[in-house]
Design a protein around this motif. Sequence first.
Motif, short mmCIF file in Angstrom:
data_model
loop_
_atom_site.label_atom_id
_atom_site.label_comp_id
_atom_site.label_asym_id
_atom_site.label_seq_id
_atom_site.Cartn_x
_atom_site.Cartn_y
_atom_site.Cartn_z
N LEU A 149 0.81 -1.21 0.00
CA LEU A 149 0.00 0.00 0.00
C LEU A 149 0.85 1.27 0.00
N ILE A 150 1.97 1.25 0.71
CA ILE A 150 2.90 2.39 0.74
C ILE A 150 4.31 1.85 0.58
N TYR A 151 5.11 2.54 -0.22
CA TYR A 151 6.54 2.22 -0.35
C TYR A 151 7.21 3.52 -0.79
N GLN A 152 7.68 4.30 0.19
CA GLN A 152 8.10 5.67 -0.12
C GLN A 152 9.11 6.17 0.90
N THR A 153 10.07 6.96 0.45
CA THR A 153 11.02 7.60 1.34
C THR A 153 10.53 8.99 1.72
N GLY A 154 11.16 9.57 2.74
CA GLY A 154 10.89 10.95 3.12
C GLY A 154 9.55 11.18 3.79
N MET A 155 8.93 10.14 4.34
CA MET A 155 7.61 10.30 4.95
C MET A 155 7.72 10.64 6.43
N LEU A 156 7.18 11.80 6.81
CA LEU A 156 7.02 12.13 8.22
C LEU A 156 5.81 11.37 8.78
N ASN A 157 5.70 11.34 10.11
CA ASN A 157 4.55 10.66 10.70
C ASN A 157 3.23 11.29 10.26
N SER A 158 3.24 12.60 10.06
CA SER A 158 2.02 13.27 9.58
C SER A 158 1.65 12.80 8.18
N HIS A 159 2.66 12.53 7.35
CA HIS A 159 2.39 12.00 6.01
C HIS A 159 1.80 10.59 6.10
N ILE A 160 2.37 9.78 6.99
CA ILE A 160 1.87 8.41 7.16
C ILE A 160 0.42 8.43 7.62
N ILE A 161 0.11 9.30 8.59
CA ILE A 161 -1.26 9.40 9.10
C ILE A 161 -2.22 9.80 7.98
N ASN A 162 -1.83 10.77 7.16
CA ASN A 162 -2.69 11.19 6.04
C ASN A 162 -2.91 10.06 5.05
N ARG A 163 -1.85 9.29 4.80
CA ARG A 163 -2.00 8.16 3.86
C ARG A 163 -2.89 7.07 4.43
N LEU A 164 -2.75 6.79 5.72
CA LEU A 164 -3.62 5.79 6.35
C LEU A 164 -5.08 6.20 6.21
N GLU A 165 -5.34 7.49 6.39
CA GLU A 165 -6.71 7.98 6.26
C GLU A 165 -7.19 7.86 4.82
N SER A 166 -6.35 8.24 3.86
CA SER A 166 -6.76 8.19 2.45
C SER A 166 -6.94 6.76 1.96
N LEU A 167 -6.25 5.82 2.58
CA LEU A 167 -6.38 4.41 2.20
C LEU A 167 -7.63 3.78 2.80
N GLY A 168 -8.32 4.51 3.66
CA GLY A 168 -9.55 4.00 4.25
C GLY A 168 -9.33 3.04 5.40
N ILE A 169 -8.16 3.07 6.01
CA ILE A 169 -7.90 2.22 7.17
C ILE A 169 -8.67 2.79 8.35
N ARG A 170 -9.48 1.98 8.98
CA ARG A 170 -10.44 2.44 9.97
C ARG A 170 -9.77 2.69 11.32
N LYS A 171 -10.01 3.87 11.85
CA LYS A 171 -9.45 4.23 13.15
C LYS A 171 -10.10 3.40 14.25
N ASN A 172 -9.32 3.09 15.27
CA ASN A 172 -9.77 2.33 16.45
C ASN A 172 -10.32 0.96 16.08
N TYR A 173 -9.98 0.48 14.88
CA TYR A 173 -10.51 -0.83 14.48
C TYR A 173 -9.45 -1.67 13.76
N ASP A 174 -9.07 -1.27 12.54
CA ASP A 174 -8.11 -2.06 11.77
C ASP A 174 -6.77 -2.13 12.50
N GLU A 175 -6.23 -3.33 12.61
CA GLU A 175 -5.02 -3.54 13.39
C GLU A 175 -3.77 -3.31 12.54
#
Length: 382
Positions: free
Chosen positions: A257-283
Amino acid sequence: MEIKTGTIYNKTRQAFDDGFKICIHRGGTGSGKTYDNMLYLFSVAVTHPDLIITVVSESRPHLEIGAIRILSGICKPLNLWGKENWNISKSTWTSPTGTIIEFFSADRIDKALGARRDWLYGNEINSLKKDVWDELARRTENVIADFNPTAQFWVEDWAANYDKVLTIKSNYLDNPFLPDTEKNRIAKRASRDENFRRIHIDCEYGVTEGIIFSNWMQVDRMPEGNYIYGLDFGFVNDHTALVKTLETDDAFYVEELIYQTGMLNSHIINRLESLGIRKNYDEIIADSAEPKSIQEIHNAGFNIKPAVKGADSVRTGIDRLQSKPIYVTQRSTNLIKELRSYSWALDKDGNPTNKPIDMYNHGIDALRYSLNPKHKFSFAIR
C-alpha cells in the motif's frame, strides 16, 4: 520543446542506425533503461507514419508506474496526451502520424499473439515466459528488450536463434539525470553487498543460491477477509512500507500500500486515512524500534501496536513465511522486487549463512510484523 536524451537512448538509436534488428539492454537499477527506451520509441512514433509499436511487461501496475507513466510524462508537455491520443480502455496511444503504441501486460499478451508489428519493446523480459516472448518477437521487425540481470534466464538461448542482435550493458553511471540521492543509495548498497554490485554495477548475472523466498506467486487481487496491516518505518535512505495481509489455513496474501522515502509521521497518518484504514478498528503492527512514531499514529486514532522483536525474530518470521505459499498482488511492484532479491548473507567461502542481508526487506519486514503471533507493549500507549 527540447527533450533531453540519455546514454541508453543514444546507444539504442545508434544500434538501429547501424542495422541491428534486436537491441537487448542488460542494465542495473537506475541506468535509465525504461525511460530512454520509451523516449526512443516515442521519437519513432512521431517521425514515422502508421506503425504498430507493442510494449509488454509482467503486469498492468508495472506498466502504469513504468512505461505508461514515462510516455505520459513525455507527451503531456507537448499536448499529446488528450482523449484523441490516449485510449485508457484499450491502453493505446496514437501519434499525430497515425502510429500506435499499444501496451500489454502478461495476462493480456495472448491478445497480441498472432498479430504482426513494426516494433516490440519488452520491459524486464526476465519476468516473461520464453515461448510467449518468442512468439511476439518472431512477428516483429525491430525488437528492444531490457532486464536487470538478477539471475540467469533464457535470453541468450533465445537470442541465438536471431541475427543482428546487440547487447548493451549499462549501470547508474550511464544515467546523467539520476538524482544524487539515488546515486548515493546505489553506491552505498554496492559497497555493502557484493551480489548487488555484481548485478547492478558490473551487469553480470547475480548469484541466486541464497535467495530466501521461492514460495510466492502473483495474483490479481486480495480475497475478502479480516486484514491486518504491517508498517515498517523509514525516512531518508530506507522506505516506509505498509502492507495489507490476510492469512488463511493454506496461504498468506499480501498487498503493498505504501513504499516511499521521506515520509514524516504526519504523512503516514494522512495516507492511512486516504487508504480507508479504519481508526480504532483495523489492526496495524509496526516496527517496535520506533515507539515515538507508534505513539503519534496511535494518538491520531489508529489501532497501532508494536511488533514482537526477540533475539531471533527475523529468522522466526522468515520460517513462518516459508511455511505456506505467499500470494502477492500484481500492484505490489516493490514488494515483488524484494522477494526476488532478499537473500542470505554469504560467508567468506561464498556459501549462504542463516542470516539475511539487511537489504530489499522494507516490505518484507512489514509483512513479518503483520503476521506476528502476539504483540508486546514495551511502552505505554496513551
